[in-house]
Design an enzyme around this catalytic site. Structure first.
Site, PDB file in Angstrom:
ATOM      1  N   ASP A 294       1.232  -1.251   0.420  1.00  0.00           N
ATOM      2  CA  ASP A 294       0.565   0.350  -0.127  1.00  0.00           C
ATOM      3  C   ASP A 294       0.536   1.236  -0.072  1.00  0.00           C
ATOM      4  OD1 ASP A 294      -2.990   0.815   0.620  1.00  0.00           O
ATOM      5  OD2 ASP A 294      -2.106   2.256   1.980  1.00  0.00           O
TER       6      ASP A 294
ATOM      7  N   ASN B 278      -2.776  13.361  -3.442  1.00  0.00           N
ATOM      8  CA  ASN B 278      -3.524  13.476  -4.264  1.00  0.00           C
ATOM      9  C   ASN B 278      -4.138  14.828  -4.437  1.00  0.00           C
ATOM     10  OD1 ASN B 278      -3.909  11.226  -6.668  1.00  0.00           O
ATOM     11  ND2 ASN B 278      -5.014  10.071  -4.972  1.00  0.00           N
TER      12      ASN B 278
ATOM     13  N   HIS C 224      -4.692  14.702  -9.186  1.00  0.00           N
ATOM     14  CA  HIS C 224      -4.975  13.269  -9.355  1.00  0.00           C
ATOM     15  C   HIS C 224      -4.172  13.283 -10.508  1.00  0.00           C
ATOM     16  CE1 HIS C 224      -8.594  12.338  -7.393  1.00  0.00           C
ATOM     17  NE2 HIS C 224      -8.975  13.409  -6.916  1.00  0.00           N
TER      18      HIS C 224
ATOM     19  N   ASP D  38      -1.914  10.039 -10.633  1.00  0.00           N
ATOM     20  CA  ASP D  38      -1.591   8.930 -11.579  1.00  0.00           C
ATOM     21  C   ASP D  38       0.017   8.705 -12.453  1.00  0.00           C
ATOM     22  OD1 ASP D  38      -4.704   8.682 -11.679  1.00  0.00           O
ATOM     23  OD2 ASP D  38      -5.045   9.466 -13.615  1.00  0.00           O
TER      24      ASP D  38
ATOM     25  N   GLU E 142      -4.566   2.209  -4.647  1.00  0.00           N
ATOM     26  CA  GLU E 142      -2.853   2.125  -4.162  1.00  0.00           C
ATOM     27  C   GLU E 142      -2.270   1.029  -3.971  1.00  0.00           C
ATOM     28  OE1 GLU E 142      -4.512   4.672  -0.568  1.00  0.00           O
ATOM     29  OE2 GLU E 142      -5.257   4.187  -1.944  1.00  0.00           O
TER      30      GLU E 142
END
Length: 344
Positions: free
Chosen positions: A219, A227, A232, A236, A262
């Site tokens: 994780d 973010n 975002h 990405d 994630e």
């Protein structure tokens, strides 16, 4: 805009492309590494290795875009495969083929483009290597030579990939259409559905070869903060580069997965707990060793990992018992300070 025509011998070209077993496959760390070198050498915002399928342009490797594929009919590279010559566009805004192309009028705002066709062993032009940038400029003689040199390297890696895929156990279980449905469109990693689809074949192989089944549950640390602070689009980019780093850290026959958000994972066959520890630590280290390169500047990223190991006959259908143990260990890694590996 002028759409690229379908080249002569299209059926043979597509057959050659399919035979390479490149479409809808996870990242190749060697191709990714070469592409990073190319981006630095040419000093451009984007560098791509693309394959031209029936109606799509699919990126085997990409820098400068978060898309994994796009329509063939509006692609620059659809024009590139029409010839052995380099396709060079100094300024797309004054080229009638591309002036109103969506990639010119919108993101990534292509102005400069240079691409060269990539071949299958039979000589068919199956895709391209290209670089492009939002600033018009000339292509130098040295850069023309570099395009040809990179072509040879990418084509050699294509052949190496084909040989690995011909021998890979997953080819016995999955065809191309199935692979496409099992690939995460952002990271290019296998998705959660792929875990369930490929686990039975992997368990059979583990029993046949006397290996243990390993699961690494990862994780990304503080991803919500990434973010929030980088947007975002930045998130990405982190996920895409995470997939590339994972592919470079694990062995060729291990399966790198994105389970959602994630949450990342690796499904592997090992001989011992020690071997699993080495893989997990290498994966952790590949995230924090160097900052991630985002459009708005470098970013330090870490990952927390939990591992679990079991005999093949002890893994329940779907592997849920293995996943839950790794997930519990991941929780401990988060609680104990993050950026660490815990055994489950």
């Amino acid at each position: 805009m002028i759409e690229a025509p379908i080249p002569a011998g299209e059926e043979q070209r597509l057959a050659a492309l399919r035979s390479m077993k490149l479409l809808d496959t996870p990242p190749d760390p060697h191709i990714d590494a070469l592409l990073r070198i190319a981006q630095r050498l040419f000093g451009v915002g984007s560098a791509l290795v693309s394959l031209i399928d029936t109606d799509r342009q699919w990126f085997k490797a990409r820098i400068g875009t978060t898309s994994l594929e796009g329509p063939r009919n509006i692609s620059f590279c659809g024009h590139t495969i029409l010839s052995e010559d380099i396709l060079y566009v100094q300024d797309a805004l004054v080229d009638e083929r591309f002036v109103d192309n969506p990639a010119v009028t919108g993101h990534p705002h292509i102005r400069f483009y240079a691409g060269i066709a990539l071949h299958a062993p039979d000589g068919s032009r199956i895709g391209s290597f290209c670089v492009h940038d939002p600033v018009p400029r000339e292509l130098t003689g040295v850069e023309r030579e570099a395009l040809s040199d990179f072509r040879e390297l990418f084509e050699a890696l294509f052949v190496a990939h084909q040989l690995r895929m011909d021998a890979a156990w997953l080819q016995d279980a999955l065809g191309q259409a199935e692979r496409r449905a099992l690939i995460d469109p952002l990271t290019q990693l296998w998705n959660r559905q792929a875990l369930h689809a490929m686990l039975p074949a992997l368990l059979s192989r583990a029993e046949r070869e006397g290996l243990k089944v390993a699961f690494i549950y990862g994780d990304l640390d503080h991803f919500k903060r990434i973010n929030d602070e980088r947007g975002h689009a930045g998130g990405d980019q982190v996920l895409i580069q995470s997939g590339q780093r994972m592919a470079a850290a694990i062995r060729p026959h291990d399966l790198a997965l994105r389970l959602g958000g994630e949450e990342l994972a690796v499904l592997a066959l090992v001989q011992s707990q020690g071997e699993l520890d080495i893989i997990a630590e290498r994966m952790r280290d590949c995230f924090c060793r160097h900052p991630f390169d985002l459009d708005d500047g470098p970013l330090n990223v870490t990952i927390s990992l939990g591992t679990a190991l079991a005999e093949a006959q002890d893994v329940v259908p779907g592997g849920q018992n293995l996943i839950e143990r790794a997930d519990a260990a991941l929780y401990v890694a988060k609680r104990e300070g993050r950026n660490r590996v815990e055994r489950g």
